[in-house]
Write an enzyme that holds these catalytic residues in place. Structure first.
Site, PDB file in Angstrom:
ATOM      1  N   TRP A 325       0.836  -1.202   0.000  1.00 18.24           N
ATOM      2  CA  TRP A 325       0.000   0.000   0.000  1.00 18.24           C
ATOM      3  C   TRP A 325       0.864   1.243   0.000  1.00 18.24           C
ATOM      4  O   TRP A 325       0.510   2.262  -0.600  1.00 18.24           O
ATOM      5  CB  TRP A 325      -0.909  -0.002   1.230  1.00 18.24           C
ATOM      6  N   HIS A 326       2.018   1.170   0.662  1.00 19.82           N
ATOM      7  CA  HIS A 326       2.869   2.347   0.795  1.00 19.82           C
ATOM      8  C   HIS A 326       3.535   2.750  -0.512  1.00 19.82           C
ATOM      9  O   HIS A 326       3.897   3.921  -0.677  1.00 19.82           O
ATOM     10  CB  HIS A 326       3.939   2.117   1.869  1.00 19.82           C
ATOM     11  N   GLY A 327       3.731   1.843  -1.419  1.00 20.77           N
ATOM     12  CA  GLY A 327       4.367   2.245  -2.665  1.00 20.77           C
ATOM     13  C   GLY A 327       4.646   1.081  -3.587  1.00 20.77           C
ATOM     14  O   GLY A 327       4.706  -0.076  -3.157  1.00 20.77           O
TER      15      GLY A 327
END
Length: 478
Positions: A325-327
């Site tokens: 989700w973060h990248g």
């Protein structure tokens, strides 16, 4: 528009003044104005992506109503999966398509195949991961019959697009935010002053702590191949404080700003670096995201109801998904995997909920055991942050290899690269001391010495703010 910019310094007082002047006109006018201000706030970044936000909002509003009107489960499922599919589809295209295309091409090249996939090369819409999760939680709650759909389009749009949380959270729930949007707000000076205090503390974290640490963290990570072990250790610690000051600072500004408008947002940080194990760390770091994955992924997967194998499987799934989700980079996936490994011994030994209260709640100092546990947890977090910060997994392992070589030749190499370098370590020690004595509240400005603390922080903010640039918040990229 950045929270730490002069533009926001003008925007916020104007919106605040007009908003409360409109209170006599009624709640509907207030909400329409606040929604308009939120869209203007977002459009200042890139007005073209405002249409994507509007489409996502309209989609979830419409499908929410359709699910409520459905007379059978099949129809209800259709509207539910339509909303989920389109939302995740947009997120996948804008955030992950290029990553998967490039990764697959690199995978084929290992077998001698040359593949050239078409890539989008588009700018990632700021806040897309956050407002997408707002919408997803809303439609999931309707599908599960936890809430009724919101029939007022302005109120629902404001829930999704409320400017303090729009671009980097916290990730709100309809059950918490929508009732506040629909309820008349009365101006309370105590709440507004508390909000201003929290904004000042958030700006201090961002401008003084995060941006100061970024000067050295960026340089050291960019020159890790020629840095000794001591410098690399400092670089990792500086990044740990950079990302904490940056993101928790943003959250404090968001929560404080919202208090000015009479609305409470979910708390997103609760002194995570004072955690005694990694499970406690994740109950105190990015709380709104951790609880989102718990409620909408971990529990539906079976949570802790099954056997140990199911618990382990579900734990690794939520950490890996959280990392992704973060990248769109394998570094984030490995960061999530590493945190799952940290969590595993606590899960197996059933000690993952041992520390629910803040450390040394009724004491001035921690015990030796508590201090050692906090230090160990911090070191584990710092090691994981190396993967989060690195450009690639191979760079992260190279960083760790040089760090573990115990090469101290040259001393602290970073000291000569920029301004105020000798003062940075004492500044961090001061910050830790300040946080420790503030750990029972949301910010330091409470109790008998709150005004003295406020003066000290404002002076520090002004001194460092002269040199600080209005840099983006790290989580804008997510």
């Amino acid at each position: 528009m950045l929270f730490n910019s002069l533009a926001f310094l003008v925007f916020l007082p104007v919106v605040f003044g007009v908003y409360w002047l409109l209170a006599r006109k009624g709640l509907k006018i207030q909400n329409v104005f606040l929604l308009s201000a939120s869209y203007f706030f977002y459009a200042c970044w890139d007005w073209r992506f405002l249409f994507l936000l509007l489409f996502s909002t309209g989609l979830d509003y419409f499908t929410g109503l359709k699910m409520a009107e459905s007379h059978n489960l099949r129809t209800k499922k259709f509207w539910f999966w339509l909303s989920v599919g389109i939302n995740l589809g947009f997120l996948g295209v804008f955030k992950y398509y290029d990553f998967f295309a490039t990764s697959f091409a690199e995978f084929l090249s290992n077998f001698g195949f040359e593949a050239h996939f078409w890539t989008l090369k588009v700018i990632l819409p700021v806040g897309i991961s956050f407002y997408t999760f707002h919408g997803l939680s809303y439609v999931i709650d309707i599908y599960k019959d936890r809430i009724e759909p919101e029939r007022n389009p302005v109120d629902y749009a404001l829930f999704v697009s409320y400017f303090p949380l729009l671009v980097a959270g916290p990730i709100e729930r309809a059950t918490h935010l929508l009732p506040q949007i629909k309820k008349p707000r009365i101006f309370k000076s105590e709440k507004a002053i508390d909000g201003l205090h929290q904004i000042i503390w958030g700006l201090f974290k961002k401008i003084v702590i995060a941006d100061s640490c970024a000067t050295y963290a960026d340089y050291i990570f960019d020159h890790s191949d020629s840095s000794n072990s001591l410098t690399l250790a400092l670089g990792a610690v500086y990044f740990a404080f950079q990302i904490y000051g940056d993101f928790s600072g943003y959250s404090d500004i968001a929560l404080g700003t919202s208090k000015l408008f009479g609305i409470d947002l979910l708390r997103n940080f609760n002194y995570p670096y004072f955690s005694r194990d990694i499970a406690e760390f994740w109950r105190r770091w990015h709380i709104s995201l951790s609880s989102w994955f718990r409620d909408y992924l971990y529990v539906p997967l079976g949570g802790s109801r099954g056997g140990m194998w199911m618990k382990i499987r579900n734990t690794f799934i939520i950490f890996l998904v959280s990392g992704f989700w973060h990248g769109a980079n394998w570094t984030f996936v490995f960061w999530g995997f590493l945190n799952a490994l940290y969590f595993l011994p606590l899960l197996v030994s059933n000690r993952n909920r041992n520390h629910l209260e803040i450390v040394a709640k009724d004491r001035n100092f921690p015990t030796v055991s508590e201090f050692l546990r906090m230090m160990l947890t911090f070191v584990l977090a710092v090691i994981a942050w190396i993967f989060f910060r690195s450009e690639s997994v191979s760079q992260a392992f190279s960083y760790l290899k040089r760090l573990a070589s115990f090469d101290f030749n040259g001393g602290m190499q970073y000291l000569g690269i920029d301004r105020y370098s000798p003062e940075l370590l004492p500044l961090l020690l001061f910050f830790i001391w300040f946080e420790w004595h503030s750990r029972l509240g949301e910010h330091p400005f409470f109790g008998k010495s709150r005004y003295l603390k406020l003066v000290v922080i404002v002076i520090g903010l002004l001194l460092w703010g002269v040199y600080s640039k209005a840099s983006d918040f790290i989580y804008f990229q997510f």
